[in-house]
Design a protein around this motif. Structure first.
Motif, PDB file in Angstrom:
ATOM      1  N   ARG A  23      -4.727   6.352  -6.040  1.00 30.93           N
ATOM      2  CA  ARG A  23      -5.060   5.719  -7.328  1.00 30.93           C
ATOM      3  C   ARG A  23      -6.258   6.391  -7.976  1.00 30.93           C
ATOM      4  O   ARG A  23      -6.303   6.580  -9.203  1.00 30.93           O
ATOM      5  CB  ARG A  23      -5.335   4.232  -7.114  1.00 30.93           C
ATOM      6  CG  ARG A  23      -4.083   3.398  -6.837  1.00 30.93           C
ATOM      7  CD  ARG A  23      -4.460   1.964  -6.514  1.00 30.93           C
ATOM      8  NE  ARG A  23      -3.288   1.145  -6.233  1.00 30.93           N
ATOM      9  CZ  ARG A  23      -3.339  -0.046  -5.676  1.00 30.93           C
ATOM     10  NH1 ARG A  23      -4.513  -0.577  -5.319  1.00 30.93           N
ATOM     11  NH2 ARG A  23      -2.225  -0.739  -5.456  1.00 30.93           N
ATOM     12  N   SER A  59       0.810  -1.222   0.000  1.00 27.37           N
ATOM     13  CA  SER A  59       0.000   0.000   0.000  1.00 27.37           C
ATOM     14  C   SER A  59       0.836   1.262   0.000  1.00 27.37           C
ATOM     15  O   SER A  59       0.289   2.361   0.102  1.00 27.37           O
ATOM     16  CB  SER A  59      -0.944   0.012   1.211  1.00 27.37           C
ATOM     17  OG  SER A  59      -1.882  -1.028   1.118  1.00 27.37           O
ATOM     18  N   GLN A  99      -5.678   3.880  -2.015  1.00 27.97           N
ATOM     19  CA  GLN A  99      -6.895   3.887  -2.838  1.00 27.97           C
ATOM     20  C   GLN A  99      -7.220   5.291  -3.327  1.00 27.97           C
ATOM     21  O   GLN A  99      -7.583   5.496  -4.491  1.00 27.97           O
ATOM     22  CB  GLN A  99      -8.066   3.324  -2.033  1.00 27.97           C
ATOM     23  CG  GLN A  99      -7.957   1.851  -1.704  1.00 27.97           C
ATOM     24  CD  GLN A  99      -9.027   1.400  -0.720  1.00 27.97           C
ATOM     25  OE1 GLN A  99     -10.027   2.087  -0.526  1.00 27.97           O
ATOM     26  NE2 GLN A  99      -8.812   0.252  -0.089  1.00 27.97           N
ATOM     27  N   THR A 125      -3.657   1.739   3.426  1.00 29.50           N
ATOM     28  CA  THR A 125      -4.419   1.131   2.337  1.00 29.50           C
ATOM     29  C   THR A 125      -5.460   2.104   1.789  1.00 29.50           C
ATOM     30  O   THR A 125      -5.667   2.176   0.570  1.00 29.50           O
ATOM     31  CB  THR A 125      -5.099  -0.174   2.792  1.00 29.50           C
ATOM     32  OG1 THR A 125      -5.901   0.103   3.950  1.00 29.50           O
ATOM     33  CG2 THR A 125      -4.079  -1.231   3.135  1.00 29.50           C
TER      34      THR A 125
END
Length: 536
Positions: free
Chosen positions: A472, A260, A469, A465
């Motif tokens: 991204r 991550s 996300q 994590t």
């Protein structure tokens, strides 16, 4: 069980609230003089584990055993009464809490708070306690300790407040055998974070104590700890030496945490990409009180930003990196036209005027995503009201159906749909997780179809994590929509993952500017080199 080398042995620890287990039969041990990191995301149970050892988890039911080697023999911490635990907390085990601004009393000076603990625990006079407090403050590396002892928490920087918390922990247990450090570097800049780590390591050696470090920061664990225990949903899923676990993780969750870390995924910038944001010779200063009698008649000025010039092109990410107080957030406010400034700021070639009616068209082009989505989203508004609020101002002529469709489309763009969240438009922010709230904040900005997003520490409040996300998502949005990002952060890893170019801010000035590859591979300014060294 031989406790000649084992300081703490935890066996089948269970912690529950209202019949629901949040820690489910964990086992771990800490040797004398060892640094063990307990790692996991928010909600994994790591903080509750530490608090339960000292009887500080209010309303919790605990079971299992926690054998601790005191100077007078081994005891089971979980079997002790509150009075017996107070003796342990006051002699053998100390704790540094996560957020010093809330843990410290704002109505008393730092010296008074430390002295109060000393008077309670060591039965010394007020004068002796005051001097001992100054000595403890000096031990933690705070400059001018006598003066700082007279300061209130809000008058200290984040790093100084954390050092004051460590001094208070040492006052509580003057020679602790074990220090529990709960996220001691959260929200601190990278160089300050390293200073706190160095301080803890120095105190560990000097006082011969063990440290249980609670964190979600894997970089910190790699640099600091001897062993690591990985915690997921109340279970310890993997533990071992830091080198072994990081080199060859055995559990799926450990691999997820390690994977991550931010990954660079940047689309090349078109050579003819037009300028969407220009700042030239920008300066921002604030009024401050003058010391002494002069402050009765006039106020001084503090230069937060001095003569900074940057440009941002369509589809580009410009990272603005620096420590707290460097001026990076003030620079972002100037770019948004939200503070008075000297110099020139232009959005698509048009300058801010400072008049709300005139600037309304520019505000549609430049939107902002703040650091903490929980505080930036009104808890009293539904998702429909939050995300569509900008449409009410900038697009008053659209129909109700068109408005709702644009809200739904913006939410779908960030991965929030009715299928996944039934009744999502009527929900409130507290009904979403931290990562989902940040997606709501991004949708709120995207609904106006802006050209530029100002991202103010968009992942610093998120676990690794969730942060990955969100990064991204932002990378994908930039490629799909050609968005430009002004990225404000103190996290070098985030800048490396997101930015085409970088501006390094220090004491209000842009001390270095250039392509990421050039600046980070061969920094020219000593401050840039220091920042990079502290983050790796």
């Amino acid at each position: 069980m031989n406790l000649s080398t084992v300081l703490l042995q935890v066996e089948q620890l269970r912690v529950s609230f209202d019949g629901k287990d949040v820690v489910q039969g964990v086992d771990f041990m800490i040797r004398a003089g060892e640094k063990l990191a307990l790692v996991g995301e928010s909600g994994s149970g790591k903080t509750i584990t530490a608090l339960s050892l000292l009887g500080l988890a209010q309303g919790a039911r605990t079971s299992g055993a926690a054998h601790f080697a005191t100077a007078s023999g081994a005891v089971d911490l979980l079997a002790l009464s509150e009075q017996q635990l107070r003796g342990i907390r006051g002699q053998d085990i100390a704790m540094v809490f996560q957020e010093p601004m809330t843990a410290l009393n704002p109505l008393f000076t730092i010296g008074e708070q430390i002295a109060e603990v000393l008077q309670e625990k060591q039965a010394v006079s007020r004068a002796e306690a005051a001097q001992m407090a100054i000595n403890l403050i000096a031990d933690t590396g705070i400059d001018d300790p006598a003066r700082r002892a007279g300061a209130y928490p809000h008058q200290l920087s984040g790093g100084q407040r954390q050092r004051a918390m460590i001094a208070m922990a040492l006052a509580l247990a003057c020679s602790p055998r074990l220090l529990l450090a709960d996220e001691p570097t959260t929200a601190l800049d990278v160089s300050v974070r390293q200073q706190i780590l160095d301080l803890l390591a120095e105190l560990q050696v000097r006082k011969g104590m063990a440290i249980l470090l609670i964190t979600h920061d894997l970089h910190l664990v790699r640099r600091f700890a001897d062993r690591v225990a990985v915690m997921e949903r109340g279970h310890i899923v993997e533990q071992g030496s830091v080198s072994e676990v990081f080199a060859a993780p055995q559990h799926r969750y450990t691999r997820e945490l390690l994977d991550s870390l931010p990954v660079r995924d940047v689309a090349p910038l078109l050579p003819d990409a037009p300028l969407v944001l220009e700042l030239a010779g920008v300066g921002v200063d604030y009024p401050v009180a003058r010391p002494g009698w002069r402050g009765w008649f006039s106020r001084g000025r503090f230069a937060a930003v001095q003569q900074v010039g940057v440009q941002l092109r369509r589809g580009e990410t410009l990272g603005v990196v620096g420590e707290s107080g460097s001026g990076k957030s003030t620079l972002a406010l100037a770019a948004l036209g939200l503070v008075p400034y000297a110099g020139d700021v232009r959005v698509g070639g048009v300058a801010w005027t400072g008049r709300s009616r005139t600037d309304v068209s520019l505000r549609k082009k430049v939107q902002v995503v703040f650091q903490d989505p929980f505080s930036s989203l009104s808890p009293r508004l539904t998702v429909d009201e939050l995300v569509g609020e900008g449409l009410d101002v900038h697009c008053p002529g659209i129909s109700r159906e068109q408005r709702q469709q644009r809200v739904v489309d913006a939410l779908a763009t960030v991965g929030i749909t009715e299928t996944q969240f039934p009744g999502m438009l009527e929900r409130y922010p507290h009904q979403f997780s931290g990562g989902q709230r940040q997606r709501l904040a991004i949708a709120r900005a995207l609904v106006l179809e802006p050209e530029v997003l100002v991202l103010d520490e968009p992942t610093s409040a998120l676990d690794v994590t969730l942060a990955q996300q969100v990064l991204r998502l932002l990378q994908g949005l930039q490629k799909a929509k050609g968005l430009s990002y002004l990225l404000i952060t103190h996290d070098v890893a985030v800048v490396e993952a997101m930015a085409h170019r970088v501006v390094v801010m220090h004491q209000g000035r842009a001390v270095e500017t250039g392509l990421i590859s050039d600046v980070f591979s061969a920094p020219q300014h000593p401050y840039t080199a220091k920042l990079l060294a502290a983050s790796r």
